[in-house]
Design an enzyme around this catalytic site. Sequence first.
Site, PDB file in Angstrom:
ATOM      1  N   HIS A  49     -56.245 -27.477 -71.220  1.00  0.00           N
ATOM      2  CA  HIS A  49     -55.833 -28.529 -72.164  1.00  0.00           C
ATOM      3  C   HIS A  49     -55.021 -29.567 -71.389  1.00  0.00           C
ATOM      4  O   HIS A  49     -53.790 -29.541 -71.389  1.00  0.00           O
ATOM      5  CB  HIS A  49     -55.002 -27.915 -73.295  1.00  0.00           C
ATOM      6  N   GLU A  75     -59.858 -28.823 -73.902  1.00  0.00           N
ATOM      7  CA  GLU A  75     -59.223 -29.234 -75.150  1.00  0.00           C
ATOM      8  C   GLU A  75     -58.411 -30.499 -74.946  1.00  0.00           C
ATOM      9  O   GLU A  75     -57.877 -30.733 -73.857  1.00  0.00           O
ATOM     10  CB  GLU A  75     -58.267 -28.143 -75.649  1.00  0.00           C
ATOM     11  N   HIS A  85     -54.265 -19.974 -80.906  1.00  0.00           N
ATOM     12  CA  HIS A  85     -52.857 -20.342 -80.977  1.00  0.00           C
ATOM     13  C   HIS A  85     -52.041 -19.152 -81.472  1.00  0.00           C
ATOM     14  O   HIS A  85     -52.116 -18.762 -82.623  1.00  0.00           O
ATOM     15  CB  HIS A  85     -52.587 -21.551 -81.869  1.00  0.00           C
TER      16      HIS A  85
END
Length: 237
Positions: A43, A70, A190
């Site tokens: 990410h 991401e 997450h």
Amino acid sequence: MTKLSVNINKIATLRNSRGGQTPNVVQFAKDVQRFGAEGVTVHPRPDERHIRYQDTRDLKPVVHTEFNVEGNPIKSFMDLVLEVKPTQVTLVPDAVDALTSDAGWDTIKHKDFLTEVISEFKSNGIRTSIFVDPVLQMVEGAKATGTDRIELYTESFAHQYGLGNEKAIEPFTKAAELANSIGLGVNAGHDLSLDNIKFFKQHIPGLLEVSIGHALVSESLYLGVENVIQMYLQRLQ
């Protein structure tokens, strides 16, 4: 079996804290795949405080499993993804100064924007996923954008499950059921961990992939990376 994609941002954070190349992000990606991980996630953020844009380029030749990138689709991020062409791009609406991702997309409000971005990625052969909260209207809105998958934002489940509230899984189950019924693939991520991943997997129909980084790296400090990956794979069977 649900695929395990290891988010290696925390390895880059540790490297950046001292400079140099230790621990080596590219080698870590090679190792987690050798240990059984079925994907690698990064990410990159605009300030490059952990994964750098160049890391993403360097990882492309060595990720022989699924490569998931991401980020918020600002121009620099989109240019990077179109250059690297990972297996999957996951769109996350995080602010530039966000410590970590903390909300899913409003897929109704941002429908036109997401539709345009997704069309660009899909025309380049990149599978798309949208980070969403477990809200049925947001799942339906995601379908309207043309995305291939959604990624369920699981922080609320992880928090409540840690407090003993197993009913926290219910909105996620309903969101996954709806996604399955309208032809959307389901990913999740997450705050998933060894403590909650088996329960989560058992209650999410059609779960294709989980992306886990912070917990996996933290658990590995005590248990070892290879051992932890095997533990996740067992729980995801």
